[in-house]
Write an enzyme that holds these catalytic residues in place. Structure first.
Site, PDB file in Angstrom:
ATOM      1  N   ALA A  43      46.927  70.912  42.003  1.00  0.00           N
ATOM      2  CA  ALA A  43      47.056  70.471  43.391  1.00  0.00           C
ATOM      3  C   ALA A  43      45.735  69.908  43.859  1.00  0.00           C
ATOM      4  CB  ALA A  43      47.472  71.648  44.279  1.00  0.00           C
ATOM      5  N   VAL A  44      45.800  69.238  45.018  1.00  0.00           N
ATOM      6  CA  VAL A  44      44.592  68.816  45.699  1.00  0.00           C
ATOM      7  C   VAL A  44      44.567  69.475  47.064  1.00  0.00           C
ATOM      8  CG1 VAL A  44      44.398  66.610  44.508  1.00  0.00           C
ATOM      9  CG2 VAL A  44      45.766  66.773  46.590  1.00  0.00           C
ATOM     10  N   GLY A  45      43.399  69.737  47.579  1.00  0.00           N
ATOM     11  CA  GLY A  45      43.265  70.353  48.885  1.00  0.00           C
ATOM     12  C   GLY A  45      42.231  69.648  49.720  1.00  0.00           C
ATOM     13  N   GLY A  46      41.875  70.250  50.831  1.00  0.00           N
ATOM     14  CA  GLY A  46      40.947  69.620  51.749  1.00  0.00           C
ATOM     15  C   GLY A  46      39.549  69.476  51.204  1.00  0.00           C
ATOM     16  N   LYS A  65      38.961  75.886  41.086  1.00  0.00           N
ATOM     17  CA  LYS A  65      38.786  74.985  42.215  1.00  0.00           C
ATOM     18  C   LYS A  65      37.503  74.179  41.977  1.00  0.00           C
ATOM     19  CE  LYS A  65      39.781  76.227  46.385  1.00  0.00           C
ATOM     20  NZ  LYS A  65      39.868  76.906  47.703  1.00  0.00           N
ATOM     21  N   ASP A 157      40.970  80.611  59.324  1.00  0.00           N
ATOM     22  CA  ASP A 157      42.000  79.577  59.137  1.00  0.00           C
ATOM     23  C   ASP A 157      43.294  80.212  58.618  1.00  0.00           C
ATOM     24  OD1 ASP A 157      43.071  77.050  59.236  1.00  0.00           O
ATOM     25  OD2 ASP A 157      42.344  76.471  57.237  1.00  0.00           O
TER      26      ASP A 157
END
Length: 775
Positions: A43-46, A65, A157
């Site tokens: 996946a990709v994240g912020g 990560k 968050d």
């Protein structure tokens, strides 16, 4: 709208670069340390990319990560802090960092265990998970956060996308990328408006870093619960629009936006309100939240056990009603068999009916046991959950049925008990029934009569007027009035008052509709009645209803036309006038001579005089029914009326009114209320007609409960036989005549529903008569 912000506040207090950071595109795996083998992109994240790797030393599959390329120094430091913070948080619901490093190309990375499952966001969007299960997950998150807060770490968050529900039901808190380290603060990393707008606390949205602490996570968790309960987020719009709404004020109350069909206990709603209060210092800490959720879950478990008990009780409720119907049918069949038999019928003919009664008694015991079992099951449900609506509804419905039965048989003590129990368990469904508003429709001829409603209450052993309410003038159509016993006093100028007793059951609409008619009858208000008469208007009358009476009429409803009845029985003076007027022709109508008795006999001395001097005001006795009929005809011819003896339905209606009373004055007895044994000191004896002021019916008729019985012009029918249709025909010579009322030498007053007999030639010193005329 729900991307994570990475921004700081400008000089004007507004966020700089408020748009969510665009995620990087997945690329090929850079060169990894020798310890790890790349297994592909996840996946990709912020902040970068997530890849699956194998740890060759331990032989386990992990995720790695990697920070995005070109990240600044602040972002790099934030990335490293996430790894170090999670590495020091040892909690089963927090995914820890296992290793940290930098690739040859300068890209920071850290590894953590691979978590397989779905985000809470996906679970909520699917909408298939029960509320209880989601609350269990949130409770696990709250405990994880409570632990993190104890380690001086604030997530900052919390949102459904950052909470992972594993394949085995575990919940894991993910992504501490913008967390606060309260132990080692970093002004450059901390002094920023970061997080996801929808889940930001007001102080977080305003950038008040000095007020930002564990209460941020409490607020965000409250937003998640808000969404779970209502199916919608507290605020709508883009990130900036949501941010402004958070700054400006609180969201709509969750109770106003509950999902259809979802009615969580007030405690859960109140907890959400508490978690989302504006002031951070007023919010509960996450450990308190977890404990509150656990308490709710414990209660929900008890509630489910209670609901299961109620479900198990439902077949018993149906069985109770089936048994009740069987008992009633069995008793009705038994009555049908026995009531057709003469009292002198052989034992062999009666036994089948008695066996039917025995079977009804046996079924009655089964019914009582089943009722007890049903109620005990529902009470057990309330022991598990005192607020179990289903159990309260079942018990309330049962007590309503019992209340209706008690009212039908005029059992006032039982009514009071059942009404109290109904009120105790009612959750609003029976409120209108309990309030008991009823209605009256009354038309009169002439119109425009004033109607006063006199409430009758039972005190001092008799019905008495407690209050008077002005209902209006006729015609009255569905005039509202509380349920209960009333006497309507209808007043029309220049005419006598008309009294109409009314028994109003809860929610009943009283209206006088004659047989064969579809509309209300206009009750005539006579111009006048004789001074010694009372007017009983036409209407329906409920017979029977008193199981303790002697040979009562069966329970039923009959129409009785209007009539006028003499207030008192015929006195010696009035009967002597009849004899004197007949002269020598009076011989067949003389009272019987009973030398051994103190009752008056008569002889001829130029006129008829008593052998024993007696007061002329005593009721006449010792005259047979035929003589009573002859007197009525003579008196009617003299006064210009068609006088006759009363039909027994007329007598009972005049005595019992509309409330099925036991005695003419009410439901209580005392010798002082009527002339029976012990009414007078010494030996019992007759008293003058109308001289006992309490022995008066609701219409104003005297001496229906004592002194002398009344002969009625009705042929006696066997016990249980339905009353004959109303008729003023005189019984034949071969018929037994009905006698009603009580006598001066009774041990107590006979119930007004009791019936006795005589024959056409019998005379007795304990029976007299009075006259009526049809109106």
């Amino acid at each position: 709208m729900d991307g994570t912000w990475r921004t700081t506040l400008g000089a004007d207090g507004l966020p700089l670069g408020g748009a969510a950071m665009p995620p990087p595109r997945p690329g090929r795996a850079p060169g990894l340390p020798e310890r790890y083998v790349d297994l592909g992109h996840l996946a990709v994240g912020g902040i970068g990319e997530v890849r699956r790797v194998r740890d060759t030393k331990l032989g386990t599959v992990l995720v790695m990560k990697l920070q995005r390329r070109g990240a600044g120094d602040t972002q790099r430091r934030r990335f490293e802090r996430e790894a170090r913070l999670t590495a020091r948080l040892h909690h089963p619901n927090i995914v820890p960092a296992l290793d940290l490093g930098v690739l040859a190309n300068g890209t920071p990375w850290f590894t953590m265990p691979e978590v397989r499952g779905r985000t809470l966001r996906a679970v909520m969007d699917e909408g298939a998970m029960p509320l209880r299960r989601i609350v269990e997950l949130v409770e696990g998150v709250a405990r994880a956060l409570a632990y993190a807060h104890s380690e001086r770490v604030v997530h900052r968050d919390i949102k459904p996308q950052n909470l992972m529900v594993g394949r085995f039901g575990e919940v894991l808190v993910m992504d501490f990328g913008v967390a606060l380290d309260l132990e080692h603060s970093d002004e450059e990393l901390d002094d920023a408006v970061v997080g996801t707008p929808l889940y930001m606390a007001p102080e977080q949205a305003r950038g008040e870093i000095a007020r930002c602490g564990p209460a941020l996570d409490t607020y965000a968790l409250g937003v998640i619960l808000y969404e779970v309960l209502t199916g919608s987020v507290p605020y709508d719009g883009s990130g900036i629009q949501v941010w402004h709404q958070i700054i400006e004020g609180p969201p709509p109350d969750p109770a106003d936006r509950l999902l259809a069909g979802r009615l969580p206990p007030d405690g859960l709603l109140q907890l959400v309100r508490h978690m989302m209060v504006r002031a951070p210092e007023e919010r509960p800490d996450t450990l308190a939240v977890a404990n509150a959720l656990q308490a709710w879950l414990d209660g929900e478990e008890r509630r489910e056990r209670a609901r299961a008990l109620v479900r198990d009780a439902e077949p018993l409720a149906a069985e109770v009603e089936t048994l009740r119907s069987r008992v009633e049918r069995q008793r009705a069949v038994a009555r049908t068999v026995l009531d057709t038999l003469a009292a002198h019928a052989p034992l062999a003919e009666k036994e089948p009916g008695w066996l039917l009664e025995d079977e009804a008694d046996r079924l009655g015991l089964v019914l009582r046991r089943t009722e007890a079992q049903y109620l005990e099951q529902l009470r057990a449900a309330l022991f598990q959950d005192p607020d179990c609506d289903a159990a309260h509804r079942g018990i309330a419905a049962y007590h309503r049925r019992m209340l209706e039965r008690a009212e039908a048989r005029s059992d006032a003590p039982e009514e009071a008990v059942q009404e109290q129990l109904l009120v105790l368990h009612d959750r609003g469904e029976h409120a209108a029934f309990v309030e008991g508003r009823s209605a009256i429709t009354l038309h009169t001829e002439p119109r425009g009569a004033r109607v006063l409603a006199e409430r009758l209450v039972h005190r001092a052993r008799r019905w008495q007027v407690a209050e008077t309410v002005h209902l209006g003038v006729t015609p009255l159509d569905a005039a509202s009035i509380p349920h209960g016993n009333w006497r309507l006093r209808v007043q029309s100028a220049g005419r006598p008052d008309v009294l109409i007793p009314v028994r109003l059951r809860r929610g009943e609409h009283w209206i006088t509709v004659p047989p064969g008619s579809s509309g209300p009858m206009s009750i005539p208000i006579p111009m006048a009645v004789a001074p010694d008469e009372v007017y009983v208007p036409a209407g329906w009358y409920e017979t029977g209803g008193d199981p303790d009476a002697a040979d009562p009429l069966p329970d039923g409803s009959v129409w009785v036309p209007g009539f006028a009845m003499q207030r008192t029985q015929v006195s010696v003076r009035a009967y002597r006038a009849f004899l004197d007027d007949l002269g020598e022709a009076a011989a067949p109508y003389l009272p019987a001579l009973m030398p051994a008795d103190s009752a008056p006999g008569y002889r001829w001395e130029g006129r008829w005089v008593p052998i024993e001097p007696t007061a002329d005001t005593l009721p006449i006795t010792l005259v047979p029914p035929r003589s009573c009929v002859a007197y009525a005809q003579w008196r009617g011819a003299r006064d210009g009326y068609d006088l006759r003896l009363p039909q027994e339905l007329e007598w009972e209606k005049a005595a019992r009114g509309a409330d099925g009373r036991v005695y003419p004055w009410g439901n209580g007895f005392d010798p002082s209320l009527a002339n029976v044994i012990q009414h007078l000191e010494g030996a019992p004896q007759p008293v003058p007609v109308g001289s006992v002021p309490t022995d008066v019916s609701v219409y104003g008729v005297h001496d229906l409960g004592g002194n002398m019985r009344d002969v009625c012009a009705t042929a006696w029918r066997p016990p249980g036989a339905a009353p004959a249709p109303f008729s003023i025909a005189v019984p034949g010579d071969d018929d037994l005549w009905v006698v009603r009322g009580a006598q001066f030498n009774s041990t107590r007053s006979e119930h007004a529903a009791s019936r006795f007999v005589t024959n056409v030639r019998s005379t007795t010193r304990v029976a007299s008569f009075r006259c009526v005329r049809s109106l």
